[in-house]
Write an enzyme that holds these catalytic residues in place. Structure first.
Site, PDB file in Angstrom:
ATOM      1  N   LYS A  27       0.616  -1.254  -0.066  1.00 45.86           N
ATOM      2  CA  LYS A  27       0.174  -0.306   0.056  1.00 45.86           C
ATOM      3  C   LYS A  27       1.622   1.396  -0.837  1.00 45.86           C
ATOM      4  O   LYS A  27       1.827   1.408   0.964  1.00 45.86           O
ATOM      5  CB  LYS A  27      -0.828  -0.077   1.210  1.00 45.86           C
ATOM      6  CG  LYS A  27      -2.065   1.111   0.989  1.00 45.86           C
ATOM      7  CD  LYS A  27      -3.276   0.150   0.086  1.00 45.86           C
ATOM      8  CE  LYS A  27      -3.935  -0.418   0.649  1.00 45.86           C
ATOM      9  NZ  LYS A  27      -5.200  -1.311  -0.302  1.00 45.86           N
ATOM     10  N   THR A  72      -2.726  -5.588   0.310  1.00 42.92           N
ATOM     11  CA  THR A  72      -1.912  -4.195   0.198  1.00 42.92           C
ATOM     12  C   THR A  72      -3.273  -3.660   1.289  1.00 42.92           C
ATOM     13  O   THR A  72      -2.391  -2.680   2.342  1.00 42.92           O
ATOM     14  CB  THR A  72      -1.892  -3.226  -0.722  1.00 42.92           C
ATOM     15  OG1 THR A  72      -3.535  -3.039  -1.375  1.00 42.92           O
ATOM     16  CG2 THR A  72      -1.124  -4.155  -2.168  1.00 42.92           C
ATOM     17  N   ASP A  73      -3.978  -4.158   2.133  1.00 43.61           N
ATOM     18  CA  ASP A  73      -5.318  -3.983   3.080  1.00 43.61           C
ATOM     19  C   ASP A  73      -4.207  -3.694   4.015  1.00 43.61           C
ATOM     20  O   ASP A  73      -4.583  -3.301   5.076  1.00 43.61           O
ATOM     21  CB  ASP A  73      -6.590  -4.461   2.452  1.00 43.61           C
ATOM     22  CG  ASP A  73      -7.519  -3.644   3.230  1.00 43.61           C
ATOM     23  OD1 ASP A  73      -7.892  -2.623   2.854  1.00 43.61           O
ATOM     24  OD2 ASP A  73      -7.692  -4.257   4.341  1.00 43.61           O
ATOM     25  N   PHE A 189      30.762  32.009 -10.126  1.00 41.29           N
ATOM     26  CA  PHE A 189      31.222  31.208 -11.578  1.00 41.29           C
ATOM     27  C   PHE A 189      31.262  31.790 -12.268  1.00 41.29           C
ATOM     28  O   PHE A 189      30.969  32.725 -12.928  1.00 41.29           O
ATOM     29  CB  PHE A 189      29.661  30.525 -11.648  1.00 41.29           C
ATOM     30  CG  PHE A 189      29.388  29.605 -12.662  1.00 41.29           C
ATOM     31  CD1 PHE A 189      29.847  28.419 -12.096  1.00 41.29           C
ATOM     32  CD2 PHE A 189      28.666  29.245 -13.636  1.00 41.29           C
ATOM     33  CE1 PHE A 189      30.465  26.836 -13.128  1.00 41.29           C
ATOM     34  CE2 PHE A 189      28.466  28.126 -14.545  1.00 41.29           C
ATOM     35  CZ  PHE A 189      29.447  27.116 -14.002  1.00 41.29           C
ATOM     36  N   ARG A 206      27.282  36.102  -7.625  1.00 43.22           N
ATOM     37  CA  ARG A 206      25.746  36.447  -7.731  1.00 43.22           C
ATOM     38  C   ARG A 206      24.558  35.295  -7.103  1.00 43.22           C
ATOM     39  O   ARG A 206      25.082  35.271  -5.819  1.00 43.22           O
ATOM     40  CB  ARG A 206      25.468  34.547  -9.059  1.00 43.22           C
ATOM     41  CG  ARG A 206      26.459  33.822  -8.605  1.00 43.22           C
ATOM     42  CD  ARG A 206      25.830  32.232  -9.516  1.00 43.22           C
ATOM     43  NE  ARG A 206      26.097  31.088  -9.341  1.00 43.22           N
ATOM     44  CZ  ARG A 206      26.494  29.941  -9.786  1.00 43.22           C
ATOM     45  NH1 ARG A 206      25.977  29.962 -10.727  1.00 43.22           N
ATOM     46  NH2 ARG A 206      26.847  29.301  -9.027  1.00 43.22           N
ATOM     47  N   GLN A 254      28.179  22.820  -7.662  1.00 44.72           N
ATOM     48  CA  GLN A 254      28.929  21.233  -7.248  1.00 44.72           C
ATOM     49  C   GLN A 254      29.954  21.519  -6.513  1.00 44.72           C
ATOM     50  O   GLN A 254      29.715  20.627  -5.524  1.00 44.72           O
ATOM     51  CB  GLN A 254      30.378  20.778  -9.050  1.00 44.72           C
ATOM     52  CG  GLN A 254      28.727  20.453 -10.167  1.00 44.72           C
ATOM     53  CD  GLN A 254      28.290  21.858 -10.911  1.00 44.72           C
ATOM     54  OE1 GLN A 254      27.823  23.239 -10.769  1.00 44.72           O
ATOM     55  NE2 GLN A 254      28.527  21.513 -12.147  1.00 44.72           N
ATOM     56  N   ASN A 280      19.904  23.868  -9.667  1.00 45.23           N
ATOM     57  CA  ASN A 280      19.932  25.618  -9.747  1.00 45.23           C
ATOM     58  C   ASN A 280      18.903  26.765  -9.874  1.00 45.23           C
ATOM     59  O   ASN A 280      18.680  27.001 -10.965  1.00 45.23           O
ATOM     60  CB  ASN A 280      21.217  25.509 -10.386  1.00 45.23           C
ATOM     61  CG  ASN A 280      21.865  26.835  -9.915  1.00 45.23           C
ATOM     62  OD1 ASN A 280      21.907  27.872  -9.620  1.00 45.23           O
ATOM     63  ND2 ASN A 280      23.197  26.808 -10.710  1.00 45.23           N
ATOM     64  N   HIS A 282      18.102  29.361 -10.445  1.00 44.77           N
ATOM     65  CA  HIS A 282      19.236  30.927 -11.570  1.00 44.77           C
ATOM     66  C   HIS A 282      17.993  32.067 -10.501  1.00 44.77           C
ATOM     67  O   HIS A 282      16.812  31.674 -11.112  1.00 44.77           O
ATOM     68  CB  HIS A 282      18.768  30.342 -12.140  1.00 44.77           C
ATOM     69  CG  HIS A 282      19.047  29.624 -12.858  1.00 44.77           C
ATOM     70  ND1 HIS A 282      20.728  28.658 -12.992  1.00 44.77           N
ATOM     71  CD2 HIS A 282      18.886  28.018 -14.203  1.00 44.77           C
ATOM     72  CE1 HIS A 282      21.039  27.643 -13.597  1.00 44.77           C
ATOM     73  NE2 HIS A 282      20.007  27.587 -14.372  1.00 44.77           N
TER      74      HIS A 282
HETATM   75  O1  LIG Z   1      27.426  26.011 -10.238  1.00 41.97           O
HETATM   76  C1  LIG Z   1      26.789  26.231 -11.487  1.00 41.97           C
HETATM   77  N1  LIG Z   1      27.385  25.059 -11.911  1.00 41.97           N
HETATM   78  C2  LIG Z   1      27.074  24.967 -13.331  1.00 41.97           C
HETATM   79  O2  LIG Z   1      27.513  23.661 -13.590  1.00 41.97           O
HETATM   80  C3  LIG Z   1      26.387  26.046 -13.850  1.00 41.97           C
HETATM   81  N2  LIG Z   1      25.956  25.768 -15.242  1.00 41.97           N
HETATM   82  C4  LIG Z   1      25.752  27.142 -15.615  1.00 41.97           C
HETATM   83  O3  LIG Z   1      24.810  27.427 -16.474  1.00 41.97           O
HETATM   84  N3  LIG Z   1      25.323  27.806 -14.426  1.00 41.97           N
HETATM   85  C5  LIG Z   1      26.202  26.893 -13.554  1.00 41.97           C
HETATM   86  N4  LIG Z   1      26.462  27.216 -11.988  1.00 41.97           N
END
Ligand SMILES: O=c1[nH]c(=O)c2[nH]c(=O)[nH]c2[nH]1
Length: 327
Positions: A27, A72-73, A189, A206, A254, A280, A282
């Site tokens: 369930k 499952t009940d 970045f 950023r 990353q 991410n 943005h």
């Molecule tokens: O921290 C980031 N990693 C990425 O791999 C990536 N690629 C991207 O377009 N912006 C970012 N920012």
């Protein structure tokens, strides 16, 4: 893992062109709210429980012989009955209890995987007495501090748990999802690979925002004496994830992912592995020049899609990766 039932379970017939592969059932999404009444003070655990069982299930698939099927009940009923009988000390402890019960509850059941989501509630402060007055209803008696049975669901993240037991080995994975975090600076970045299709501008400042999904695996043998305090352990892992996100000067998401995972492994000795999924989120600077205004990293457009999706596992040195990579 799935055992075979006697060959007779398969329907007779000419040459076979198919056979049963991995299968599981149970369930899904049993919603459970467990109230503990401690006098006038109540405590709640709000869970979404999904049970998946597997074992000797050839016959039901090949011929509809249901004799091996714990329904499952029944699994749903067991969740509710165990909540009453044993309580819900933590999602992990409750899931361990259920998994231990299901394996062997019928001869055919060889493996149980219990997933849970837990939703967070916080107490509503005890109300103060209403002012009474002529023509008004009498003021209610002042609420005492221990009259505590009112809760508001928080907008916080969801806690997750996945416990798997095959009669011998345990796998306990704790986690969370939908934890939205943002750094408004200390994120750069630049220096990334460029090809003819690259248009992204390098940036030295950023916004870094993400919605954390994290799952971490405990190195636990199933010995109740050695079980961590699951609630305490979860709270510590959450705090370490946040501390690493806030405290890492980021050159990429990353790098932040690795810092978050490594910090949990370093600070929680029983955690062998953690997997993170970080979209991410943005934030793009809005061009204010058409209005004669300068944008000093103050006005952003928060895009919802597409988004970069950064995922990875961090392992304790010597540990094997065992958390399934789902997507
Ligand atoms: O921290 C980031 N990693 C990425 O791999 C990536 N690629 C991207 O377009 N912006 C970012 N920012």
């Amino acid at each position: 893992m799935t055992a075979s039932s006697p060959a007779g379970a398969r329907p007779p017939g000419p040459a076979r062109t198919t056979r049963l592969g991995q299968n599981q059932y149970g369930k899904a999404e049993t919603r459970l709210v467990r109230v503990v009444r401690d006098g006038a003070t109540h405590h709640i655990r709000d869970l979404n429980v999904s049970v998946a069982l597997s074992g000797a299930m050839d016959a039901v698939h090949y011929s509809g012989d249901n004799s091996a099927v714990l329904t499952t009940d029944t699994t749903k009923n067991t969740v509710y009955a165990f909540a009453k009988e044993h309580g819900v000390a933590s999602p992990e402890a409750f899931a361990v209890h259920l998994a231990r019960h299901f394996v062997g509850s019928a001869p055919s059941i060889e493996r149980a995987r219990i997933r849970m989501e837990e939703y967070a509630w916080e107490r509503i402060a005890a109300p103060s007495a209403e002012p009474g007055g002529p023509g008004t209803a009498p003021a209610p008696a002042p609420a005492s501090d221990d009259k505590r049975h009112s809760f508001a669901r928080t907008g916080r993240e969801t806690r997750t748990t996945e416990v798997t037991f095959d009669g011998t080995a345990w796998q306990v994975i704790s986690g969370l999802k939908d934890l939205v975090v943002m750094n408004t600076t200390d994120s750069e970045f630049w220096g990334f690979a460029k090809d003819p299709y690259t248009t992204l501008k390098e940036t030295r400042d950023r916004i870094l925002a993400t919605e954390v999904t994290a799952r971490w695996r405990h190195d636990w043998t199933g010995d109740a004496q050695d079980a961590p305090d699951w609630d305490d352990s979860w709270a510590r892992a959450r705090a370490e994830l946040l501390a690493a996100f806030a405290g890492t000067y980021s050159l990429s998401l990353q790098q932040t992912l690795y810092a978050m995972g490594a910090r949990v492994i370093e600070q929680l000795p029983d955690v062998a592995e953690i997997r993170l999924s970080l979209p991410n989120k943005h934030h793009f600077l809005v061009d204010l020049e058409p209005f004669g205004l300068k944008n000093d990293n103050e006005v952003y457009f928060a895009a919802d899609r597409p988004y970069g999706l950064i995922e990875g596992t961090v392992l304790r040195e010597g540990a094997e990766a065992a958390i399934a990579v789902t997507d």
